[in-house]
Design an enzyme around this catalytic site. Structure first.
Site, short mmCIF file in Angstrom:
data_model
loop_
_atom_site.label_atom_id
_atom_site.label_comp_id
_atom_site.label_asym_id
_atom_site.label_seq_id
_atom_site.Cartn_x
_atom_site.Cartn_y
_atom_site.Cartn_z
CG ASP A 163 -1.89 -1.14 1.25
OD1 ASP A 163 -1.66 -2.14 0.55
OD2 ASP A 163 -2.89 -1.06 1.99
CD GLU A 392 0.00 -5.09 9.20
OE1 GLU A 392 -0.06 -4.45 10.27
OE2 GLU A 392 -0.60 -4.77 8.16
C1 GLC Z 1 -2.58 -3.86 4.45
C2 GLC Z 1 -1.60 -4.44 3.45
C3 GLC Z 1 -2.34 -5.32 2.47
C4 GLC Z 1 -3.12 -6.38 3.24
C5 GLC Z 1 -4.00 -5.77 4.32
C6 GLC Z 1 -4.60 -6.82 5.25
O1 GLC Z 1 -3.50 -3.02 3.86
O2 GLC Z 1 -0.88 -3.43 2.81
O3 GLC Z 1 -1.45 -5.93 1.59
O4 GLC Z 1 -3.88 -7.13 2.37
O5 GLC Z 1 -3.24 -4.91 5.11
O6 GLC Z 1 -3.60 -7.63 5.80
#
Ligand code: GLC
Length: 425
Positions: A163, A392
């Protein structure tokens, strides 16, 4: 040790399981995310195959009529997330977002099918999913590659899955902020603001959503109407790999029409990817389609291309890149090169390591028999887990766990690393 880690991973997956879908983590991400679900299914397959298939089926139950599979399915209301359904306004009975995410389903479904112990179940599930995945891929090539270049563009940074990458900075700067609705972010209630995107970036993310909403989410219009159109090698590599895996699956299931089309899409993609190679960076890089300019940015998107069947010489060069990065980082593969001034080891996709990215790169390296690179990636990934738990993402230099905690796809990848990628040394 391995068994204990596997048990911890299973516990996290079960705790995040909402029945037909799992949330990436509770609090920060309370819905179903597209590529999270596909990769998490691989983890479920180790202890509950039926549940693994269900994860992907649920996602595809919310596929749009035009073929798109949305990046979020809002199965339940949750005030703790922004932007929710009232911002997207896509008009679906179960609300979804209006953009997509990296199409890793073709890869995941083939892997589930190949490894299945319940063959009858796998055949029925794969046969039902096959045309849906093919429709999604066709949608990509029709709407995100209108000039038939062989490569698709993303129209919002969130589509990339990476993102907040540096790769989007210049393109995002061209996105206006005039008329953006007043909003209050919720991500910074759950995670450290210093790890998250800035407010200026967030305003542009939301401007794009409002812009697409005004165009009634008509995918025949969105690509050309978006000021943000970037061709990402990592994203395309995932689509290419899923296309070739879909072709294999179609062959196994005797669906020869689908097989031929998917093979052709994969071959065109592999050939076109070559245009994104940078001799100077020693890796692939993005192309900003809106201004016809390469993005000279050494991010992990250009290394993730190893996931597709690129030429062996390119895989070897990418392995060298990873070795170089490994000189500067304790833990590979950083999402951005620590040698650059824009590197930020804790901020979202601007430096940290993600296990899913490591997994896909490692898989690509295994396909070309590069066991040394595979080993380095698996070892570093497992060390991160032992030091910091199932976060994460992680700081590639200190190993500090960042972002959300008890993360579903991190847990799934740990199970994969331990059981299918050689485990700990
Ligand atoms: C964030 C990440 C994306 C992922 C989401 C849920 O937005 O950048 O890649 O899918 O989190 O984990």
């Amino acid at each position: 040790m391995s068994q204990e880690l596997i048990e911890r991973a299973k516990t996290i997956m079960r705790e995040n399981d909402k029945g037909g879908y799992t949330v990436p983590t509770r609090g920060l991400y309370p819905f179903q995310w597209n590529w999270d679900s596909c990769l998490s299914a691989l983890g479920f397959a180790h202890f509950d195959e039926a549940r693994a298939w269900r994860e992907i089926e649920t996602l595809f139950a919310h596929q749009w009529e035009d073929g798109m599979v949305p990046h979020i399915v809002f199965h339940a209301e949750d005030e703790g997330y922004f932007p929710g359904p009232s911002v997207w306004e896509t008009g679906r009975s179960t609300p979804t977002s209006g953009i997509t995410q990296p199409p890793v389903a073709g890869f995941a479904v083939r892997r589930l099918y190949d490894r299945a112990s319940d063959k009858a179940l796998a055949e029925a599930k794969a046969r039902a999913l096959l045309p849906k995945i093919a429709a999604w891929h066709d949608w990509f090539f029709a709407t995100r590659d209108p000039d038939k270049t062989g490569l698709v563009a993303i129209i919002h940074p969130w589509e990339s899955g990476r993102d907040n990458s540096v790769d989007w900075d210049a393109a995002l700067d061209r996105v206006p902020t005039e008329g953006v609705m007043p909003f209050s972010r919720r991500d910074i209630d759950h995670a450290n603001p210093e790890h998250r995107p800035t407010q200026a970036q967030y305003e542009r993310y939301i401007w794009l959503v409002q812009h697409f909403r005004r165009l009634a989410w008509d995918n025949a219009k969105l690509h050309d109407a978006s000021p943000f159109r970037v061709v990402d090698p990592g994203f395309n590599a995932i689509l290419i790999r899923s296309s070739s895996d879909l072709a294999e699956l179609a062959q196994a299931l005797g669906e020869h029409g689908l097989e031929a089309r998917a093979r052709q899409q994969a071959a065109a993609g592999v050939a076109a990817l070559e245009r994104l190679w940078s001799e100077e960076l020693g890796q692939y890089r993005c192309f900003d389609r809106a201004v016809s300019r390469f993005v000279e940015s050494p991010s992990v998107g250009g290394i993730l291309a190893a996931f597709a069947d690129i030429p062996l010489a390119r895989r070897k060069a990418l392995a060298k890149r990873i070795a170089d990065l490994g000189e500067r980082a304790q833990f590979v593969v950083p999402s951005h090169d620590p040698a650059t001034s824009v590197y930020d080891g804790k901020r979202y996709w601007r430096g940290p390591v993600w296990l899913i990215v490591n997994y896909m790169i490692a898989d690509g390296m295994a396909r070309s028999g590069d066991h040394a690179t595979l080993r380095r990636i698996v070892d570093d990934s497992l060390r991160l887990i032992e030091l910091g738990g199932f976060a994460e993402y992680y700081d590639p230099i200190s190993g500090e766990p960042c972002g959300g905690d008890c993360f579903t796809w991190t847990a799934a990848m740990v199970i994969e690393f331990l059981t299918h990628m050689g485990g700990p040394t």
